[in-house]
Design a protein around this motif. Structure first.
Motif, PDB file in Angstrom:
ATOM      1  N   CYS A   1      38.711  39.167  27.740  1.00  0.00           N
ATOM      2  CA  CYS A   1      39.411  39.196  29.030  1.00  0.00           C
ATOM      3  C   CYS A   1      39.389  40.605  29.625  1.00  0.00           C
ATOM      4  CB  CYS A   1      40.845  38.704  28.875  1.00  0.00           C
ATOM      5  SG  CYS A   1      41.006  36.937  28.536  1.00  0.00           S
TER       6      CYS A   1
ATOM      7  N   THR B   1      37.422  41.316  33.171  1.00  0.00           N
ATOM      8  CA  THR B   1      38.122  41.847  34.348  1.00  0.00           C
ATOM      9  C   THR B   1      37.852  43.324  34.570  1.00  0.00           C
ATOM     10  OG1 THR B   1      40.111  42.243  33.010  1.00  0.00           O
ATOM     11  CG2 THR B   1      39.965  40.137  34.160  1.00  0.00           C
TER      12      THR B   1
ATOM     13  N   SER C   1      42.746  44.997  34.881  1.00  0.00           N
ATOM     14  CA  SER C   1      43.861  44.054  34.824  1.00  0.00           C
ATOM     15  C   SER C   1      44.723  44.381  33.612  1.00  0.00           C
ATOM     16  CB  SER C   1      43.348  42.605  34.721  1.00  0.00           C
ATOM     17  OG  SER C   1      42.529  42.282  35.824  1.00  0.00           O
TER      18      SER C   1
ATOM     19  N   THR D   1      46.788  40.569  37.288  1.00  0.00           N
ATOM     20  CA  THR D   1      45.701  41.251  37.993  1.00  0.00           C
ATOM     21  C   THR D   1      45.922  41.245  39.500  1.00  0.00           C
ATOM     22  OG1 THR D   1      43.317  41.252  38.415  1.00  0.00           O
ATOM     23  CG2 THR D   1      44.352  39.117  37.977  1.00  0.00           C
TER      24      THR D   1
ATOM     25  N   ARG E   1      43.321  41.891  41.422  1.00  0.00           N
ATOM     26  CA  ARG E   1      41.966  41.665  41.925  1.00  0.00           C
ATOM     27  C   ARG E   1      41.765  40.205  42.315  1.00  0.00           C
ATOM     28  NH1 ARG E   1      38.452  41.872  38.055  1.00  0.00           N
ATOM     29  NH2 ARG E   1      36.687  42.227  39.437  1.00  0.00           N
TER      30      ARG E   1
ATOM     31  N   ALA F   1      39.227  38.344  39.972  1.00  0.00           N
ATOM     32  CA  ALA F   1      39.530  38.176  38.544  1.00  0.00           C
ATOM     33  C   ALA F   1      39.558  36.698  38.146  1.00  0.00           C
ATOM     34  CB  ALA F   1      40.859  38.838  38.209  1.00  0.00           C
TER      35      ALA F   1
ATOM     36  N   ASP G   1      36.107  35.555  37.462  1.00  0.00           N
ATOM     37  CA  ASP G   1      35.619  36.171  36.223  1.00  0.00           C
ATOM     38  C   ASP G   1      36.184  35.456  35.001  1.00  0.00           C
ATOM     39  OD1 ASP G   1      34.248  38.028  37.732  1.00  0.00           O
ATOM     40  OD2 ASP G   1      35.876  39.491  37.689  1.00  0.00           O
TER      41      ASP G   1
END
Length: 525
Positions: A209, A213, A217, A233, A235, A238, A241
């Motif tokens: 993970c 990320t 994150s 996160t 983002r 993310a 992802d």
């Protein structure tokens, strides 16, 4: 005789059954990841060269092998670096000692090899190479131990940041994160994801993970559920992802929240766990919290805000930090068990229960009653939304006519939602609706519900479990899904309203409203 030993004084004699490469291959095998053990290497050396072998530090503490009597002066010279190796012969014994670097706090140790036969070239080579291998192994173990300590400290720091976010202390969370991950929490909103695999695979999942990320994150091993990894996160990419990560990994599931204020990380975490329950039944193994029609969105906003303000007003007299701590703990305690909430917050379960009992007393709510839990949960979510919409100033204006909870549940749109939701249960041949109503009335206790219904407790559990996919909501685990179903029962009148300080009853309270007759298609109106 003592002194430096160049290892070349004896002729090369190969022992029967051995070749020059055999011992090297065996020593190499001991250095492979599955065989790295200092004691085993020392034992192997003793068998290979037919000798008594010991490894000790400079203070004489045995590290491996059987203790061997040594000249302490010579040991001191080796440990302090004055000599790299030394040999001694006498009384029918041949002794060779080699300095071995040790991990701190010890500076160096001594590998001692004592045998009755002289040291030939082959034996001397084996001893010298084994000493070098021990140094490499000890150095690798020291590096690995340092790496493990650093990884542990980093993991603990990530958990501490998450726990600060869970109690809405975003300022402290940003300060803690700034040292190692600058800019990570320089955001007002974020999404929370929960990734699930097996407990044995969780460490590898957490590293995956972090890599997926791009280390942008907050990735935390969930302190409450051994199979979960929590990802906070900011983002937008993310989610994609992490979905790609789940597609590549077997038996890995992903649940994600809607984007929330950073101060509402606890609410986002609850959403992610709810979505994870849905993900387990989807082919792509992922789900994001559905923006479905929630009951509070069908209520009069002004009346709901006024009722929330009145219900939570007893908490306003508390210090801001204490109030936020109590609300955050109660929010998690209503979403999960006290044990799980305690692990997430990093406090004892008794602390969680004590805080929730204090809130119970202040609000006049009995948390053993699922209806009371649902009402307080509704108020906490409403206040969170009000805080986000109007973070400054007094946003809780008293209504001209104080609304009670039963008044909030009378709107036609809300009644339609509740009847349509519960009507899904009627398609099942079992009496899921009746069992679920009795189970909720019994506070979620299968045994008490079974007594009310005159059935076995296992039947109650099976019916409640069977209602989960029909309603598309988790019921056996406390949380938002369950409380929505409880509110639906309150709206239809299948359950009576809970007793709360914020719900004055100037006159007789209305009795339960019966369900309307079924439509021709078999659904409730």
């Amino acid at each position: 005789m003592t002194g430096r030993d160049d290892g070349r004084r004896h002729t090369d004699v190969t022992a029967p059954g051995h070749t020059d490469s055999t011992w090297a291959r065996e020593l190499l095998d001991h250095l492979r990841p599955t065989g790295r053990d200092v004691a085993r290497i020392v034992d192997w050396l003793g068998v290979t060269v037919d000798a008594a072998v010991s490894l000790r530090d400079g203070n004489g503490t045995p590290l491996a092998g059987a203790p061997t009597p040594l000249d302490e002066g010579l040991v001191t010279d080796l440990a302090t670096g004055r000599l790299a190796s030394a040999s001694w012969e006498g009384d029918g014994r041949h002794l060779r000692m080699i300095r071995v670097e040790l991990p701190p706090p010890a500076a160096a140790g001594v590998l001692a090899v004592a045998r009755t036969a002289p040291f030939d070239r082959r034996t001397a080579d084996i001893v010298a190479h084994t000493a070098a291998a021990l140094e490499l192994l000890l150095r690798a173990q020291r590096t690995a131990a340092t790496g493990h300590r650093l990884a542990r400290a980093t993991s603990d720091l990530r958990l501490a940041i998450l726990q600060l976010l869970m109690v809405e202390d975003t300022s402290a969370a940003r300060r803690v994160a700034a040292g190692l991950w600058p800019g990570l929490l320089d955001t007002d909103t974020a999404c929370v994801y929960v990734v699930e695999s097996s407990p044995a695979d969780r460490d590898r999942l957490a590293e995956a993970c972090i890599e997926a990320t791009r280390e942008q994150s907050l990735v935390v091993r969930c302190p409450a559920v051994d199979a979960h990894v929590i990802v906070v996160t900011p983002r937008d990419t993310a989610g994609a992802d992490l979905r790609a990560l789940c597609h590549r990994r077997h038996d890995t599931f992903l649940g994600g929240s809607a984007r929330q204020s950073l101060a509402h990380t606890a609410a986002a975490y609850g959403q992610a766990v709810s979505a994870l329950a849905v993900a387990r039944f989807r082919p792509d193994k992922t789900a994001v919290y559905a923006e479905r029609t929630h009951p509070e969105r069908l209520m009069d906003p002004a009346a709901l805000g006024a009722w929330t303000s009145r219900l939570l007003r007893p908490l306003d007299a508390l210090a801001h930090h204490t109030r936020a701590e109590l609300l955050a703990t109660t929010r998690l305690g209503l979403e999960f068990t006290a044990v799980s909430a305690a692990k997430v917050l990093g406090v004892s379960r008794n602390t969680v229960r004590a805080r929730m009992e204090r809130v119970e007393n202040l609000l006049g709510a009995d948390f053993s009653d699922l209806a009371a839990r649902a009402a307080v949960h509704l108020a906490l979510n409403t206040e969170a939304c009000l805080t986000e919409a109007c973070p400054a100033g007094d946003r809780r204006s008293p209504a001209a006519t104080p609304a009670r909870l039963v008044d909030l549940l009378t709107g036609p749109a809300l009644r339609t939602w509740a009847h349509d939701l519960l009507a899904r249960l009627d398609a099942d041949g079992r009496d899921l609706r009746g069992t679920l109503r009795a189970w909720i009335a019994a506070g979620g206790n299968a045994e008490r519900a079974a007594q009310l219904l005159g059935v076995h407790a296992q039947t109650v559990r099976e019916h409640v479990r069977g209602a989960e996919p029909v309603l598309e909501r988790r019921l056996l685990a406390a949380g938002s899904d369950l409380y929505e179903v409880v509110l639906a029962h309150l709206v239809t009148g299948a359950l009576g309203p809970p007793g709360l300080h914020a719900d004055p009853r100037p006159g007789p309270s209305p009795g339960p409203r019966p369900d309307p007759p079924p439509r021709p298609d078999g659904h409730q109106a």
